[in-house]
Enzyme design. Sequence first.
Site, short mmCIF file in Angstrom:
data_model
loop_
_atom_site.label_atom_id
_atom_site.label_comp_id
_atom_site.label_asym_id
_atom_site.label_seq_id
_atom_site.Cartn_x
_atom_site.Cartn_y
_atom_site.Cartn_z
N GLU A 18 0.82 -1.21 0.00
CA GLU A 18 0.00 0.00 0.00
C GLU A 18 0.85 1.26 0.00
OE1 GLU A 18 -0.47 -2.69 1.80
OE2 GLU A 18 -2.34 -3.42 0.94
N PRO A 28 -0.30 0.71 6.13
CA PRO A 28 1.07 0.73 5.59
C PRO A 28 1.31 1.98 4.73
CG PRO A 28 0.11 -1.45 5.29
CD PRO A 28 -1.00 -0.54 5.79
N HIS A 86 -11.59 -6.17 8.16
CA HIS A 86 -12.31 -5.93 6.91
C HIS A 86 -13.57 -5.11 7.19
CE1 HIS A 86 -9.86 -9.51 6.07
NE2 HIS A 86 -9.84 -9.12 4.82
C1 LIG Z 1 -1.82 -5.10 4.02
C2 LIG Z 1 -2.82 -5.89 3.25
N1 LIG Z 1 -3.15 -5.53 2.00
C3 LIG Z 1 -4.06 -6.22 1.30
C4 LIG Z 1 -4.67 -7.31 1.83
C5 LIG Z 1 -5.74 -8.07 1.04
N2 LIG Z 1 -5.20 -9.38 0.69
C6 LIG Z 1 -5.49 -10.46 1.43
S1 LIG Z 1 -4.65 -11.81 0.92
C7 LIG Z 1 -3.92 -10.97 -0.33
C8 LIG Z 1 -2.95 -11.66 -1.22
C9 LIG Z 1 -1.84 -12.31 -0.48
O1 LIG Z 1 -1.03 -13.02 -1.34
P1 LIG Z 1 0.23 -13.82 -0.84
O2 LIG Z 1 1.03 -13.00 0.11
O3 LIG Z 1 0.95 -14.33 -2.03
O4 LIG Z 1 -0.33 -15.03 0.02
P2 LIG Z 1 -1.39 -16.16 -0.39
O5 LIG Z 1 -2.74 -15.57 -0.24
O6 LIG Z 1 -1.10 -16.59 -1.79
O7 LIG Z 1 -1.19 -17.25 0.58
C10 LIG Z 1 -4.35 -9.64 -0.34
C11 LIG Z 1 -3.95 -8.64 -1.33
C12 LIG Z 1 -4.30 -7.66 3.14
N3 LIG Z 1 -4.85 -8.73 3.76
N4 LIG Z 1 -3.38 -6.95 3.82
#
Ligand SMILES: Cc1ncc(C[n+]2csc(CCOP(=O)(O)OP(=O)(O)O)c2C)c(N)n1
Lengths: 394, 324
Positions: B60, B89, B129
């Site tokens: 972010e 962030p 959320h």
């Molecule tokens: C700081 C933040 N930004 C956005 C989100 C929304 N969000 C939840 S999971 C995700 C993707 C995460 O991807 P990754 O780190 O590759 O882990 P995975 O879900 O594949 O296990 C996002 C963008 C969040 N939870 N926290």
Amino acid sequence: MLEKNSKLKKKTTKKIVMKAPAVLRADCFRVLDENNRPNEKVEPKLSKEMLIRMYRNMMATRLFDERGMLLQRQGRIGFYVPSFGQEAIQIGTAAALKNSDWIFPSYREPGVFLSRGAGLFEMLCNLWGNQSDVCKGRQMPVHYSFSDLKLFSVSSPIATQVIQAVGASLASKIRNEKDIAITYFGDGGTSENDFHTGLTFAGAMKTPTVFICTNNGFAISVPTQKQTGAQRMVDKAIGYGMPGIAVDGNDVLAVYSATQEAADRARRGEGPTLIECVTLRMGPHSSSDDPTRYRDAQVFEAWAKRDPIQRFRQYLERKKLWDEKKQEDLEKELKATLAEAVEKAEKEPPPQLDTLFEDVYAELTPQLVRQKEDLLAEQELRGKFENTSEAFPL
Amino acid sequence: MANLTLVQAVRDALMTEMALDPRVVLMGEDVGLNGGVFRATEGLQKEFGEERVMDTPLAESGIIGLALGMSVNGMRPVPEIQFMDFIYPAFDQIVSEVAKLRYRSGGGFKCPMVIRTPYGGGIKGGHYHSQSAEAYFAHTAGLKVVIPSNPYDAKGLLIASIRDEDPVLFMEPKRLYRSVKGEVPEEAYTVDIGKAQVVRPGKDVTLIAWGAMVPVCLKAAELCEPRGADCEVIDLRTLVPLDEETILESVRKTGRVVIVHEAQKTCGFGAEISALISEQAILSLEAPIVRVTGLDTPFPYTLEHIYLPDPERVALAVGKVTRF
Ligand SMILES: Cc1ncc(C[n+]2csc(CCOP(=O)(O)OP(=O)(O)O)c2C)c(N)n1
């Protein structure tokens, strides 16, 4: 020169195919080959009991995830995050730890919780957020927390746990304890500040920390190739001054060995390690996500053939440690325990209204005391509160 | 005219303004190929290409810092923060950089942009959320804070925000994304920033709200009618700059005020409104100002319907100020 370079860059960016690769990257450390036969030179020497326990935990994780998704689809819980295809990473890493080591997980590690001994009933209560949920119904499902097991509370904001694990391991180091900390995050997580500060601090302070990057090809819909210009996540290690290794994330023995070595290094005072576990997310991001909008079906099929549980099972069968009968018995047993725990958890009532005010601080502030009194008086007056919540739209 | 949901109106505003102004670019997590996790940018990448609708890495602070750089170099960025709960962030980039750039450079630089973000509870999102974090940002000079409560305003306010010369935090009530529908003109139009709207006239009590609490107040007003109180409902639509005149005019008429917001009570934006009324219209008041707000706790999961103000709780507060 500059111009030439920028042209070159443009060309190479164009060539990158924006989808997860269908085959495992050649640089990944592996114990099992594609026929699931071990490379004896690197095969870890594990006891029969240990191998079977690992297999059992992988199966337990798969069944737990299947049940979690089903409960969500049936409308019995609000939300679920499955870890399909990532069982080897969870169980392989957890098996290499001591019970006194700290674990800072992300939301996609139910298998790590199960391996450490978190109770099924307690985990299920978190899915309902009921009165027996250790988080007292304050977080969404799959945000477990087991302080007595050194399983740190899961947070939704991505990658915050990375630097926190460094802090926990630094405390152990200062006290001359041999405990280490392990932390899990996704490919997407490597873009957040807390990943960078985490690895920067760990490298600078030589903390006993093991970083597990689960590179499952996607951050929700965004492919790893859009997450970074680096060809491999493991290449980041060098910039932070620590060793890194990429492993086949669908090979539990490879994951185990790499983690064991990193943990040993940490215990010997040699500092942190970054382990990139390469895999593909086989489920949706969460119960609210539709991966067909962005995932390539062929790539998915290719990885489905590399199912970590099937591969490990073949390995065990060749060693005469496993067979169809044992499989049937195990599934029956695990399903029965799960069904029993589900039944019990679902009966638990929601948390009491006054729990809303607990744990904000060690003690209620005067403001919270007043707000609690007001709310209890309102409940007296109204009898019950209508539940107006709508379903989680993501 | 088209009958659109709030999230469709947001998308429509982006589509309309992107077609008119080539400087407008969108960036964020999952906004491109996936069309945004709430589908607010559905199909826009296909329409305008990957350079104008960008899937960014997951950071972010990166998204906002990037937007600032693009803005000073002539673009009009509309970055999306996937959930307001994940804006922190980027807090440093927003509060220290985006909000202060014009001032600290003596007016030499400016960075107009619209930071879009879904906010608020009522959708079983637990504490990461569901947050309604407007107060942190309303407390930051240099930033405008805009919050629509219906599809018509969403489109008009979003276009006005994109055309504004200052950075705007545009908070979208995600609970209303699909639950409200309304007529939305097809062409570009603006709704003025800094203008509140009386969405229900009344003479006994003034209810002040924004975003998802506006329909809650309208329902509360219906509950109050047979109980003998005629409520006026004000939808602030913009918190910064605040439309003081609309508030004061209503208070001078009714003499009774209930302020409703989702965020926790202590230092919530309701306190600012209450102070304004005390400073400017104390002699018109017939009863103490009452705030109906979230609790001074983090946002819960299971009991969120108890945490959040609902029509009955607002109606009880109306009873309190009318009986005073
Ligand atoms: C700081 C933040 N930004 C956005 C989100 C929304 N969000 C939840 S999971 C995700 C993707 C995460 O991807 P990754 O780190 O590759 O882990 P995975 O879900 O594949 O296990 C996002 C963008 C969040 N939870 N926290």
